[in-house]
Design a protein around this motif. Structure first.
Motif, short mmCIF file in Angstrom:
data_model
loop_
_atom_site.label_atom_id
_atom_site.label_comp_id
_atom_site.label_asym_id
_atom_site.label_seq_id
_atom_site.Cartn_x
_atom_site.Cartn_y
_atom_site.Cartn_z
N PRO A 183 21.96 45.16 32.06
CA PRO A 183 22.40 46.02 33.12
C PRO A 183 23.80 45.23 33.93
CG PRO A 183 20.38 45.22 33.84
CD PRO A 183 20.46 44.53 32.31
N SER A 184 24.58 45.85 34.35
CA SER A 184 25.77 45.55 35.02
C SER A 184 26.08 46.26 36.42
CB SER A 184 26.92 45.24 34.00
OG SER A 184 27.23 46.56 33.31
N TRP A 185 26.80 45.73 37.36
CA TRP A 185 27.14 46.25 38.44
C TRP A 185 28.62 45.81 38.59
CZ3 TRP A 185 22.33 45.00 37.44
CH2 TRP A 185 21.30 45.88 38.02
N ALA A 186 29.41 46.52 39.15
CA ALA A 186 30.93 46.13 39.33
C ALA A 186 31.31 46.72 40.71
CB ALA A 186 31.95 46.64 38.12
N LEU A 187 32.19 45.78 41.16
CA LEU A 187 32.99 45.94 42.24
C LEU A 187 34.48 46.01 42.09
CD1 LEU A 187 32.56 44.62 46.07
CD2 LEU A 187 34.80 44.78 44.94
N VAL A 188 35.33 47.09 42.33
CA VAL A 188 36.48 47.14 42.14
C VAL A 188 37.31 47.00 43.41
CG1 VAL A 188 38.57 48.85 41.41
CG2 VAL A 188 36.11 48.76 39.89
N GLY A 216 41.59 49.16 49.93
CA GLY A 216 42.64 48.15 50.76
C GLY A 216 41.85 46.58 50.52
N ALA A 217 40.98 46.48 49.68
CA ALA A 217 40.51 45.13 49.32
C ALA A 217 41.53 44.30 48.34
CB ALA A 217 39.33 45.19 48.62
N SER A 218 41.58 43.17 48.69
CA SER A 218 42.70 42.40 47.69
C SER A 218 41.92 41.83 46.77
CB SER A 218 43.46 41.27 48.68
OG SER A 218 42.24 40.37 49.14
N HIS A 219 42.31 40.85 45.95
CA HIS A 219 41.92 39.95 44.85
C HIS A 219 40.68 39.02 45.50
CE1 HIS A 219 41.11 38.93 40.75
NE2 HIS A 219 41.28 37.61 41.37
N ALA A 220 40.99 38.74 46.77
CA ALA A 220 40.08 37.50 47.53
C ALA A 220 39.12 38.44 48.16
CB ALA A 220 41.01 36.80 48.46
N VAL A 221 38.40 39.44 47.70
CA VAL A 221 37.50 40.28 48.30
C VAL A 221 36.32 39.59 48.76
CG1 VAL A 221 36.35 41.06 46.01
CG2 VAL A 221 35.97 42.38 48.18
N ALA A 222 35.76 38.68 47.85
CA ALA A 222 34.63 37.83 48.25
C ALA A 222 34.80 37.06 49.55
CB ALA A 222 34.27 36.78 47.32
N ILE A 223 35.89 36.80 50.02
CA ILE A 223 36.26 36.26 51.26
C ILE A 223 36.59 37.20 52.40
CG2 ILE A 223 38.01 34.58 52.46
CD1 ILE A 223 38.64 33.35 49.75
N SER A 224 37.32 38.15 52.13
CA SER A 224 37.66 39.20 53.06
C SER A 224 36.54 40.28 53.21
CB SER A 224 38.99 39.94 52.82
OG SER A 224 38.61 40.74 51.47
N ARG A 225 35.86 40.34 52.32
CA ARG A 225 34.58 41.33 52.55
C ARG A 225 33.42 40.88 51.95
NH1 ARG A 225 36.96 46.70 51.94
NH2 ARG A 225 39.14 46.67 52.78
N PRO A 226 32.69 39.79 52.62
CA PRO A 226 31.59 39.09 51.93
C PRO A 226 30.45 39.90 52.08
CG PRO A 226 32.04 37.97 54.06
CD PRO A 226 33.27 39.15 53.53
N LYS A 227 30.34 40.81 53.25
CA LYS A 227 29.11 41.55 53.34
C LYS A 227 28.86 42.64 52.26
CE LYS A 227 26.25 44.21 56.30
NZ LYS A 227 25.94 45.22 55.25
N SER A 228 30.34 43.29 51.94
CA SER A 228 30.19 44.19 50.98
C SER A 228 29.79 43.74 49.47
CB SER A 228 31.47 44.96 50.95
OG SER A 228 32.00 45.62 51.91
N VAL A 229 30.37 42.42 49.18
CA VAL A 229 30.15 41.88 48.01
C VAL A 229 28.74 41.58 47.85
CG1 VAL A 229 30.40 39.79 46.55
CG2 VAL A 229 32.45 40.90 47.54
N ALA A 230 28.03 40.89 48.87
CA ALA A 230 26.65 40.45 48.94
C ALA A 230 25.91 41.87 48.64
CB ALA A 230 26.48 39.86 50.17
#
Length: 241
Positions: A183-188, A216-230
């Motif tokens: 199974p997989s999940w993805a964040l665009v 509005g999320a850039s490629h650096a989404v793990a830095i700019s939106r860490p809560k959403s990624v987590a």
């Protein structure tokens, strides 16, 4: 208190032009939630060798593993995810390759991103006395290409500390596609200028991944939106636990 054996360990795999510190905010969120997490250093020397390294790292974890790949790291978890104890895959603004497909082939299906015209090439020595090419993002273009929604001060540090990717990584073909059996999940990242968001959407849809999209999320989404990624990683862990 030790974690139950059925709770997966999360392995965070960074992509090109970054290092494991790019996961700092995500790691903090996951640790706060009591999730075991580790972020190894990705060699960035080629798809086959990098995937083999991540697969070996995962295989030595006691218990089930969820692999999380950002950008080029997505291509790596596609291959390394075939490792027996890997139970799920999470793509974060990442490449979701098919078996026998290369990064260049997947990208070639869609219009070029801003990244392509802003790469800087250098040579590095390889075994046997030869040399090979590697690329980084031009520093003046780094904010727009990689981290448009990150503060200028942080972006300057990211640009100065980016790690180069071997050019050969763009043409190597994936030896397997673990999403076909796991199974997989993805964040665009909808405002990504490094990878065309259509590439991310296409790969996620092809894999049948549970997908979220951040406007509005850039490629650096793990830095700019860490809560959403987590949050997406936590959803994967809860589903698989």
């Amino acid at each position: 208190m030790p974690k139950p054996a059925t709770t997966p360990t999360v392995i965070l795999v960074h992509g090109a032009f970054a290092d494991a510190a790019s996961w700092m905010g995500v790691i903090e969120e996951l640790q706060r939630a009591g999730i075991a997490v580790v972020a190894p250093s990705n060699p960035l020397r080629g798809l086959a060798s990098d995937a083999a390294y991540i697969a070996s790292f995962a295989a030595q974890i006691d218990g089930p593993v969820v692999l999380v790949g950002h950008s080029y790291g997505g291509a790596l978890i596609t291959v390394a995810g075939a490792t027996e104890n890997v139970v799920g895959l999470v793509y974060v603004a990442g490449y979701v390759l098919e078996e026998g497909e290369s990064l260049g082939e997947l990208q070639g299906r869609f219009p070029e991103s801003l990244l392509v015209s802003h790469l800087e090439e250098r040579m590095y020595p390889i075994e046997g006395g030869g040399a090979a090419a590697e690329v980084t993002i031009r520093r003046d273009a780094f904010p727009a290409v990689f981290a448009a929604d990150v503060s200028p001060a942080v972006t300057q540090v990211l640009a100065a500390s980016q790690r180069p990717l071997a050019v050969s990584a763009f043409t190597e073909k994936a030896s397997t596609a673990a999403w076909r059996t796991k199974p997989s999940w993805a964040l665009v990242a909808a405002a990504d200028q490094a990878i065309n968001p259509e590439v991310e959407r296409f790969g996620a849809q092809r894999a049948g991944a549970t997908t979220v999209e951040l406007e509005g999320a850039s490629h650096a989404v793990a830095i700019s939106r860490p809560k959403s990624v987590a949050d997406l990683i936590r959803e994967a862990v809860r589903t698989l636990a």
